[in-house]
Design a protein around this motif. Structure first.
Motif, mmCIF file in Angstrom:
data_model
loop_
_atom_site.group_PDB
_atom_site.id
_atom_site.type_symbol
_atom_site.label_atom_id
_atom_site.label_comp_id
_atom_site.label_asym_id
_atom_site.label_seq_id
_atom_site.Cartn_x
_atom_site.Cartn_y
_atom_site.Cartn_z
ATOM 1 N N ALA A 39 0.834 -1.205 0.000
ATOM 2 C CA ALA A 39 0.000 0.000 0.000
ATOM 3 C C ALA A 39 0.867 1.253 0.000
ATOM 4 O O ALA A 39 0.604 2.213 -0.738
ATOM 5 C CB ALA A 39 -0.929 -0.004 1.217
ATOM 6 N N ILE A 40 1.918 1.236 0.808
ATOM 7 C CA ILE A 40 2.841 2.377 0.842
ATOM 8 C C ILE A 40 3.543 2.534 -0.503
ATOM 9 O O ILE A 40 3.714 3.647 -1.010
ATOM 10 C CB ILE A 40 3.878 2.195 1.971
ATOM 11 C CG1 ILE A 40 3.175 2.289 3.335
ATOM 12 C CG2 ILE A 40 4.986 3.239 1.871
ATOM 13 C CD1 ILE A 40 4.090 2.032 4.510
ATOM 14 N N ALA A 41 3.943 1.412 -1.099
ATOM 15 C CA ALA A 41 4.606 1.452 -2.401
ATOM 16 C C ALA A 41 3.685 2.035 -3.471
ATOM 17 O O ALA A 41 4.107 2.818 -4.318
ATOM 18 C CB ALA A 41 5.052 0.044 -2.801
ATOM 19 N N HIS A 42 2.386 1.673 -3.422
ATOM 20 C CA HIS A 42 1.418 2.222 -4.380
ATOM 21 C C HIS A 42 1.257 3.733 -4.183
ATOM 22 O O HIS A 42 1.129 4.487 -5.154
ATOM 23 C CB HIS A 42 0.068 1.529 -4.216
ATOM 24 C CG HIS A 42 -0.042 0.233 -4.953
ATOM 25 N ND1 HIS A 42 0.076 0.135 -6.321
ATOM 26 C CD2 HIS A 42 -0.255 -1.037 -4.512
ATOM 27 C CE1 HIS A 42 -0.062 -1.120 -6.691
ATOM 28 N NE2 HIS A 42 -0.259 -1.859 -5.611
ATOM 29 N N LEU A 43 1.241 4.160 -2.934
ATOM 30 C CA LEU A 43 1.131 5.593 -2.651
ATOM 31 C C LEU A 43 2.317 6.356 -3.229
ATOM 32 O O LEU A 43 2.195 7.510 -3.636
ATOM 33 C CB LEU A 43 1.045 5.834 -1.134
ATOM 34 C CG LEU A 43 -0.278 5.461 -0.453
ATOM 35 C CD1 LEU A 43 -0.145 5.557 1.059
ATOM 36 C CD2 LEU A 43 -1.403 6.385 -0.937
ATOM 37 N N PRO A 102 -5.036 2.275 -2.183
ATOM 38 C CA PRO A 102 -4.363 1.535 -1.116
ATOM 39 C C PRO A 102 -4.856 1.962 0.255
ATOM 40 O O PRO A 102 -5.650 2.903 0.389
ATOM 41 C CB PRO A 102 -2.900 1.940 -1.309
ATOM 42 C CG PRO A 102 -2.986 3.336 -1.866
ATOM 43 C CD PRO A 102 -4.195 3.323 -2.763
ATOM 44 N N LEU A 103 -4.374 1.279 1.262
ATOM 45 C CA LEU A 103 -4.703 1.642 2.639
ATOM 46 C C LEU A 103 -4.090 3.001 2.970
ATOM 47 O O LEU A 103 -3.079 3.379 2.394
ATOM 48 C CB LEU A 103 -4.135 0.588 3.602
ATOM 49 C CG LEU A 103 -4.647 -0.843 3.477
ATOM 50 C CD1 LEU A 103 -3.762 -1.774 4.316
ATOM 51 C CD2 LEU A 103 -6.088 -0.935 3.936
ATOM 52 N N PRO A 104 -4.705 3.738 3.903
ATOM 53 C CA PRO A 104 -4.097 5.001 4.349
ATOM 54 C C PRO A 104 -2.722 4.729 4.950
ATOM 55 O O PRO A 104 -2.437 3.613 5.408
ATOM 56 C CB PRO A 104 -5.078 5.504 5.414
ATOM 57 C CG PRO A 104 -6.365 4.808 5.115
ATOM 58 C CD PRO A 104 -5.990 3.473 4.553
ATOM 59 N N MET A 105 -1.865 5.744 5.000
ATOM 60 C CA MET A 105 -0.505 5.570 5.478
ATOM 61 C C MET A 105 -0.460 5.027 6.906
ATOM 62 O O MET A 105 0.308 4.097 7.212
ATOM 63 C CB MET A 105 0.246 6.906 5.400
ATOM 64 C CG MET A 105 1.708 6.821 5.825
ATOM 65 S SD MET A 105 2.711 5.787 4.716
ATOM 66 C CE MET A 105 2.847 6.882 3.290
#
Length: 306
Positions: free
Chosen positions: A26-30, A158-161
């Motif tokens: 998710a972080i990588a997508h952000l 993605p999920l929030p940070m």
């Protein structure tokens, strides 16, 4: 009881890796990192976390046979069986970037490992060298990702940070706890049946710690994400040798079993043959996938009977 605890350990390893992968991806997508790069780095590291937990814990406990054989067994399972299963489910085109940069690195890592254990011993200095190679590989991969950013699909948010960070922390807790349970009880089972730690590491532990790679790659293959499926496997194999063994031996040198030389040679030959085939055909079809599955079955029978 030790069988139940072994299963519980695998459960914590797999769920921990699942949370870690979801949060990290998710972080990588952000950050708009390409899918292939996610597979080679974030997902590969997350799905290899069980191997890291088991090998590092085993190394600290003095279970050298389990620490080394787990990595070798997992790499063979990843490359031969998982890639074969993915190809049978859905044939896929080979990503050119993986063939140019990452696959050769995976082969080189195995060759370096063979050179290091020629004297049946991996020292701290050799472990630090492997860690340095891993750091260099990550730097090159990340620089490539920065130069080629991609737009994120807004329908796949993605999920929030903050949630992603919580997932990562929970995942690491599960991985560490599961790693301790697997090592302790796998060694107990080996002792109870008079089996070697090397055999247990190459079979039960290797397959168990590779379940995250299997689930991740099959899921990606079904969705047509061949870059993530193959990238996850190749990245995991690089991570297993350069980071896991590098860190394990930096903390505590590992003495290798003589049969490990044969297993590493098999790993090198298998990786090279699959690489050559992919270079020639640029595609993994069902025939090659079936051949990989049969080859792994033959290897499994060999290590059990020897």
């Amino acid at each position: 009881m030790m069988y139940i605890l072994l299963i519980v350990g695998f459960f914590f390893l797999i769920k921990g890796a699942d949370y870690f992968v979801e949060g990290s991806a998710a972080i990588a997508h952000l950050l708009k990192v390409p899918t292939v790069v996610i597979g080679l780095t974030i997902v590969a590291m997350g799905t290899s976390a069980p191997e890291a937990a088991v090998s590092i814990t085993a190394g600290l406990a003095g279970s050298n046979g389990l620490a080394l054989s787990n990595v070798i067994g997992s790499n063979l399972f990843n490359l031969v069986l998982i890639v074969g299963v993915c190809a049978v489910i859905r044939p896929f085109i080979i990503d050119k970037n993986i063939m140019k940069r990452d696959f050769p690195v995976a082969i080189l890592g195995s060759v370096i490992l063979l050179f290091f254990i020629r004297d049946l011993y991996i020292s701290r200095m050799e472990g630090l060298f492997l860690l340095s190679c891993m750091a260099l590989y990550l730097i090159v991969t990340v620089i490539s990702a920065i130069k080629n950013p991609v737009e994120m699909d807004m329908e796949d948010r993605p999920l929030p940070m903050h949630t992603s960070l919580i997932y990562i922390v929970l995942g690491l807790v599960g991985i560490i706890l599961g790693g301790n349970l697997v090592v302790d009880n796998a060694c107990a089972i080996a002792a109870a049946f008079g089996l070697s730690e090397t055999l247990i590491g190459l079979t039960i532990v290797a397959v168990g710690t590779s379940l995250p790679e299997l689930v991740t790659s099959i899921t990606a293959s079904k969705k047509g994400e061949s870059g993530l499926a193959l990238g996850n496997v190749v990245g995991s194999n690089i991570f297993n040798i350069m980071f896991i063994l590098g860190l394990s031996t930096s903390i505590h040198p590992i003495a290798a079993d003589p049969v490990a030389l044969v297993d590493i040679l098999i790993l090198i030959v298998s990786t090279t043959l699959i690489y050559i085939f992919c270079r020639i055909r640029s595609k993994m079809g069902r025939f090659m996938g079936t051949a990989c599955i049969v080859a792994y079955a033959a290897y499994a029978i060999y290590i059990i009977l020897r």
